[in-house]
Write a protein that holds these residues in place. Structure first.
Motif, PDB file in Angstrom:
ATOM      1  N   THR A  39       0.841  -1.189   0.000  1.00 31.90           N
ATOM      2  CA  THR A  39       0.000   0.000   0.000  1.00 31.90           C
ATOM      3  C   THR A  39       0.878   1.242   0.000  1.00 31.90           C
ATOM      4  O   THR A  39       1.899   1.297   0.686  1.00 31.90           O
ATOM      5  N   ALA A  40       0.483   2.234  -0.753  1.00 31.94           N
ATOM      6  CA  ALA A  40       1.267   3.475  -0.790  1.00 31.94           C
ATOM      7  C   ALA A  40       1.300   4.108   0.601  1.00 31.94           C
ATOM      8  O   ALA A  40       0.321   4.071   1.341  1.00 31.94           O
ATOM      9  N   PRO A  41       2.446   4.687   0.983  1.00 33.90           N
ATOM     10  CA  PRO A  41       2.561   5.254   2.333  1.00 33.90           C
ATOM     11  C   PRO A  41       1.732   6.506   2.537  1.00 33.90           C
ATOM     12  O   PRO A  41       1.435   7.242   1.604  1.00 33.90           O
ATOM     13  N   ARG A  42       1.385   6.740   3.816  1.00 36.90           N
ATOM     14  CA  ARG A  42       0.717   7.956   4.234  1.00 36.90           C
ATOM     15  C   ARG A  42       1.521   8.574   5.355  1.00 36.90           C
ATOM     16  O   ARG A  42       2.073   7.872   6.199  1.00 36.90           O
ATOM     17  N   SER A  43       1.541   9.898   5.390  1.00 38.19           N
ATOM     18  CA  SER A  43       2.279  10.594   6.437  1.00 38.19           C
ATOM     19  C   SER A  43       1.645  10.352   7.788  1.00 38.19           C
ATOM     20  O   SER A  43       0.417  10.292   7.917  1.00 38.19           O
TER      21      SER A  43
END
Length: 277
Positions: A271-275
């Motif tokens: 999954t693409a990272p989130r801050s």
């Protein structure tokens, strides 16, 4: 389970960046459990203040100006620690700096300074002390300071996050190397969350680009100090976990543990990272 005093008491601690913040807490706590303390810090006045307090309380401590970016200075410091205090039982590569702003706005000189201190400084400590620890023939320990940022991402703190991921990888590889070499050296990664320090005050900013975003991130981080853990409490928690043989030493077990689990799940599911901020 053995206590921190049983494992580390009577030994020598060498800590970089020990004049303030997390490093100061580690130095003071180590002295409280009977360790002799060598503080290396680019701010020698701060280092000498902490050392003088330890000595005044009946402990044993020395301070020296050390710029961890300079391998020759770290080597000279290692020589002086072994000469003045004896074999090092615990090395803590703690010195570090922060940087705010979007990655593309980061001044090149700030990038180089941060990577040189946060990453190369850890390497310089490992390179200077591991051979001496091996030659001493006594059990020894090395802790390297990563961060909750070593298992997460945070907007407008890119250089710092990159450096802490690098330190974590360096530490994990160091563990594999010392085991492969048959050395009696324990290795651990320290992952603090919010601990009171001046790292955000002295953090780099941007000279061009979105200065408002850089300033806003600094202000947001500075507000965390109102509820941040004290360096001494953080040190006590870290020492206790290390005495129990842990590799990942967490100041905030639930918070950092959650970030670690989220990182694992993110990689597992691609999954693409989130801050986290």
């Amino acid at each position: 389970m053995a206590s921190a005093a049983e494992v580390f008491g009577g030994g020598v601690l060498a800590v970089t960046g020990g004049g303030a913040g997390v490093g100061e807490g580690l130095a003071r706590y180590a002295a409280s459990i009977g360790m002799s303390v060598a503080i290396g810090d680019v701010d020698v006045d701060a280092a000498e203040r902490v050392a003088a307090d330890i000595v005044s309380a009946g402990g044993r401590a020395v301070a020296r100006r050390v710029d961890v970016r300079d391998a020759s200075q770290v080597e000279a410091w290692a020589d002086s620690v072994y000469a003045d205090l004896g074999p090092v039982r615990l090395l803590i590569n703690n010195a570090g700096v922060e940087q705010f702003g979007y990655l593309w706005d980061t001044p090149v000189d700030n990038w180089r300074r941060l990577i040189d201190i946060n990453v190369t400084g850890v390497f310089n400590g490992v390179k200077a002390f591991v051979p001496r620890m091996a030659d001493a023939g006594e059990p020894a320990h090395i802790w390297n300071l990563s961060s909750i940022g070593g298992v997460a991402v945070a907007a407008r703190q890119g250089p710092y996050i990159v450096s802490k991921h690098a330190v974590l990888a360096l530490t994990e590889n160091l563990l594999v190397d010392v085991r492969g070499a048959g050395l009696d050296i324990s290795v651990a990664a320290v992952l603090p969350a919010s601990v009171a320090s001046n790292i955000f005050d002295s953090a780099g900013g941007v000279e061009a680009g979105d200065e408002a975003a850089s300033d806003a991130e600094r202000e947001a981080m500075l507000k965390l100090r109102d509820t941040a853990m004290s360096p001494l409490e953080a040190a006590e928690r870290v020492f206790a976990q290390a005495a129990g043989g842990e590799f990942y030493l967490l100041t905030h077990a639930e918070l950092v543990g959650t970030a670690m689990a989220a990182r694992g799940e993110q990689l597992r599911t691609r999954t693409a990272p989130r801050s986290r901020t």
